[in-house]
Scaffold this motif. Structure first.
Motif, PDB file in Angstrom:
ATOM      1  N   PRO A  54     -13.449  54.718  46.400  1.00  0.00           N
ATOM      2  CA  PRO A  54     -14.610  54.416  45.704  1.00  0.00           C
ATOM      3  C   PRO A  54     -15.819  54.438  46.675  1.00  0.00           C
ATOM      4  CG  PRO A  54     -13.685  52.112  46.521  1.00  0.00           C
ATOM      5  CD  PRO A  54     -12.764  53.439  46.733  1.00  0.00           C
ATOM      6  N   MET A  55     -16.962  54.755  46.036  1.00  0.00           N
ATOM      7  CA  MET A  55     -18.278  55.112  46.707  1.00  0.00           C
ATOM      8  C   MET A  55     -19.258  54.455  46.113  1.00  0.00           C
ATOM      9  SD  MET A  55     -20.278  57.665  45.218  1.00  0.00           S
ATOM     10  CE  MET A  55     -21.081  58.168  46.466  1.00  0.00           C
ATOM     11  N   VAL A  56     -20.499  54.062  46.792  1.00  0.00           N
ATOM     12  CA  VAL A  56     -21.850  53.891  46.336  1.00  0.00           C
ATOM     13  C   VAL A  56     -22.756  54.686  46.861  1.00  0.00           C
ATOM     14  CG1 VAL A  56     -21.086  51.565  46.071  1.00  0.00           C
ATOM     15  CG2 VAL A  56     -22.184  52.063  48.022  1.00  0.00           C
ATOM     16  N   GLN A  57     -23.982  54.817  46.013  1.00  0.00           N
ATOM     17  CA  GLN A  57     -25.080  55.275  46.651  1.00  0.00           C
ATOM     18  C   GLN A  57     -26.001  54.342  46.793  1.00  0.00           C
ATOM     19  OE1 GLN A  57     -26.733  58.909  44.480  1.00  0.00           O
ATOM     20  NE2 GLN A  57     -28.570  59.013  45.703  1.00  0.00           N
ATOM     21  N   ILE A  58     -26.794  54.224  48.005  1.00  0.00           N
ATOM     22  CA  ILE A  58     -27.740  53.184  48.249  1.00  0.00           C
ATOM     23  C   ILE A  58     -29.073  54.053  48.634  1.00  0.00           C
ATOM     24  CG2 ILE A  58     -28.638  51.052  49.644  1.00  0.00           C
ATOM     25  CD1 ILE A  58     -25.641  50.467  49.864  1.00  0.00           C
ATOM     26  N   ASN A  59     -30.107  54.027  47.989  1.00  0.00           N
ATOM     27  CA  ASN A  59     -31.189  54.951  48.209  1.00  0.00           C
ATOM     28  C   ASN A  59     -30.910  56.388  48.038  1.00  0.00           C
ATOM     29  OD1 ASN A  59     -32.906  52.704  48.026  1.00  0.00           O
ATOM     30  ND2 ASN A  59     -32.916  52.480  50.216  1.00  0.00           N
ATOM     31  N   SER A  70     -16.094  46.436  53.973  1.00  0.00           N
ATOM     32  CA  SER A  70     -16.962  47.259  54.341  1.00  0.00           C
ATOM     33  C   SER A  70     -18.268  47.486  53.689  1.00  0.00           C
ATOM     34  CB  SER A  70     -16.272  48.911  54.583  1.00  0.00           C
ATOM     35  OG  SER A  70     -15.892  49.124  53.223  1.00  0.00           O
ATOM     36  N   PHE A  71     -17.922  46.866  52.409  1.00  0.00           N
ATOM     37  CA  PHE A  71     -19.046  46.887  51.409  1.00  0.00           C
ATOM     38  C   PHE A  71     -20.107  45.677  51.808  1.00  0.00           C
ATOM     39  CE2 PHE A  71     -21.168  46.742  47.105  1.00  0.00           C
ATOM     40  CZ  PHE A  71     -22.300  47.513  47.399  1.00  0.00           C
ATOM     41  N   ILE A  72     -19.545  44.696  52.075  1.00  0.00           N
ATOM     42  CA  ILE A  72     -20.291  43.506  52.391  1.00  0.00           C
ATOM     43  C   ILE A  72     -21.191  43.700  53.616  1.00  0.00           C
ATOM     44  CG2 ILE A  72     -20.174  41.200  53.173  1.00  0.00           C
ATOM     45  CD1 ILE A  72     -17.935  40.644  50.866  1.00  0.00           C
ATOM     46  N   LEU A  75     -24.031  45.715  53.060  1.00  0.00           N
ATOM     47  CA  LEU A  75     -25.172  45.148  52.450  1.00  0.00           C
ATOM     48  C   LEU A  75     -25.883  44.195  53.342  1.00  0.00           C
ATOM     49  CD1 LEU A  75     -23.400  44.083  49.121  1.00  0.00           C
ATOM     50  CD2 LEU A  75     -25.113  45.890  49.422  1.00  0.00           C
ATOM     51  N   ASP A  76     -25.148  43.524  54.326  1.00  0.00           N
ATOM     52  CA  ASP A  76     -25.643  42.584  55.112  1.00  0.00           C
ATOM     53  C   ASP A  76     -26.253  43.328  56.248  1.00  0.00           C
ATOM     54  OD1 ASP A  76     -24.573  40.308  53.844  1.00  0.00           O
ATOM     55  OD2 ASP A  76     -22.664  40.132  55.162  1.00  0.00           O
ATOM     56  N   ASN A  77     -25.988  44.237  56.784  1.00  0.00           N
ATOM     57  CA  ASN A  77     -26.696  45.420  57.853  1.00  0.00           C
ATOM     58  C   ASN A  77     -27.874  45.873  57.318  1.00  0.00           C
ATOM     59  OD1 ASN A  77     -25.004  44.721  60.057  1.00  0.00           O
ATOM     60  ND2 ASN A  77     -23.717  46.707  59.326  1.00  0.00           N
ATOM     61  N   ILE A  78     -27.877  46.370  55.932  1.00  0.00           N
ATOM     62  CA  ILE A  78     -29.222  46.545  55.359  1.00  0.00           C
ATOM     63  C   ILE A  78     -30.064  45.527  55.397  1.00  0.00           C
ATOM     64  CG2 ILE A  78     -30.216  47.468  53.324  1.00  0.00           C
ATOM     65  CD1 ILE A  78     -27.899  49.232  52.862  1.00  0.00           C
ATOM     66  N   LYS A  79     -29.859  44.565  54.813  1.00  0.00           N
ATOM     67  CA  LYS A  79     -30.607  42.982  54.495  1.00  0.00           C
ATOM     68  C   LYS A  79     -31.263  42.892  55.961  1.00  0.00           C
ATOM     69  CE  LYS A  79     -30.891  38.772  52.384  1.00  0.00           C
ATOM     70  NZ  LYS A  79     -30.129  37.984  51.281  1.00  0.00           N
ATOM     71  N   GLU A  80     -30.561  42.909  57.087  1.00  0.00           N
ATOM     72  CA  GLU A  80     -30.954  42.716  58.353  1.00  0.00           C
ATOM     73  C   GLU A  80     -31.722  43.655  59.177  1.00  0.00           C
ATOM     74  OE1 GLU A  80     -27.343  41.301  60.268  1.00  0.00           O
ATOM     75  OE2 GLU A  80     -26.759  39.648  58.935  1.00  0.00           O
ATOM     76  N   GLY A  81     -31.739  44.803  58.349  1.00  0.00           N
ATOM     77  CA  GLY A  81     -32.406  45.906  58.931  1.00  0.00           C
ATOM     78  C   GLY A  81     -31.872  46.539  60.022  1.00  0.00           C
ATOM     79  N   GLU A  83     -29.093  49.469  61.440  1.00  0.00           N
ATOM     80  CA  GLU A  83     -28.506  50.812  61.330  1.00  0.00           C
ATOM     81  C   GLU A  83     -27.143  50.766  60.592  1.00  0.00           C
ATOM     82  OE1 GLU A  83     -27.427  54.792  63.405  1.00  0.00           O
ATOM     83  OE2 GLU A  83     -28.879  53.741  64.504  1.00  0.00           O
ATOM     84  N   VAL A  84     -27.086  51.449  59.611  1.00  0.00           N
ATOM     85  CA  VAL A  84     -25.617  51.568  58.906  1.00  0.00           C
ATOM     86  C   VAL A  84     -25.302  52.999  58.826  1.00  0.00           C
ATOM     87  CG1 VAL A  84     -24.762  51.180  56.535  1.00  0.00           C
ATOM     88  CG2 VAL A  84     -26.607  49.629  57.461  1.00  0.00           C
ATOM     89  N   ASN A  85     -24.036  53.317  59.440  1.00  0.00           N
ATOM     90  CA  ASN A  85     -23.163  54.611  59.110  1.00  0.00           C
ATOM     91  C   ASN A  85     -23.178  54.922  57.826  1.00  0.00           C
ATOM     92  OD1 ASN A  85     -23.023  54.707  62.076  1.00  0.00           O
ATOM     93  ND2 ASN A  85     -21.347  53.532  61.937  1.00  0.00           N
ATOM     94  N   ILE A  86     -23.584  56.169  57.404  1.00  0.00           N
ATOM     95  CA  ILE A  86     -23.326  56.664  56.240  1.00  0.00           C
ATOM     96  C   ILE A  86     -22.096  57.554  56.023  1.00  0.00           C
ATOM     97  CG2 ILE A  86     -25.846  56.667  55.446  1.00  0.00           C
ATOM     98  CD1 ILE A  86     -25.728  59.791  56.250  1.00  0.00           C
ATOM     99  N   GLY A  87     -21.493  57.910  54.714  1.00  0.00           N
ATOM    100  CA  GLY A  87     -20.230  58.516  54.649  1.00  0.00           C
ATOM    101  C   GLY A  87     -19.118  57.593  54.560  1.00  0.00           C
TER     102      GLY A  87
END
Length: 102
Positions: A54-59, A70-72, A75-81, A83-87
């Protein structure tokens, strides 16, 4: 803008769990925005990364091969500003290559 794909490939690989954990973790429903204005959730049809479901698109970024942990983390890393690894998030493949390829 969190778009959770729930088309057949993603659904078969657990997108319902991803969608539900997103609702619970962010305390919002589909088509709602968090009180802080940081996240908006939308259930969508095919985002075109079926092989990595499964996948999501964020922005503008795709996050693939998700599980609830991995999804939580995303979300937590984005909220805390942070860096998040894409892919792909499972570290077992790069891009859309088959799992276990050399």
């Amino acid at each position: 803008f969190v778009q959770v794909c729930t088309t057949t490939s993603c659904w078969l690989r657990g997108s319902d769990d991803i969608l539900n954990i997103c609702k619970k973790h962010l305390n919002i429903e589909n088509n709602q925005t968090t009180k802080d204005g940081l996240f908006t959730l939308k259930e969508v049809e095919c985002l075109g990364a079926c092989v990595n479901a499964p996948m999501v698109q964020i922005n503008d970024n795709y996050y693939e091969d998700l599980d609830t942990k991995s999804f939580i983390n995303i979300l937590d890393n984005i909220k805390e500003g942070k860096e998040v690894n894409i892919g792909p998030q499972n570290k077992k493949r790069k891009g859309a290559e088959p799992i276990g390829s050399a």
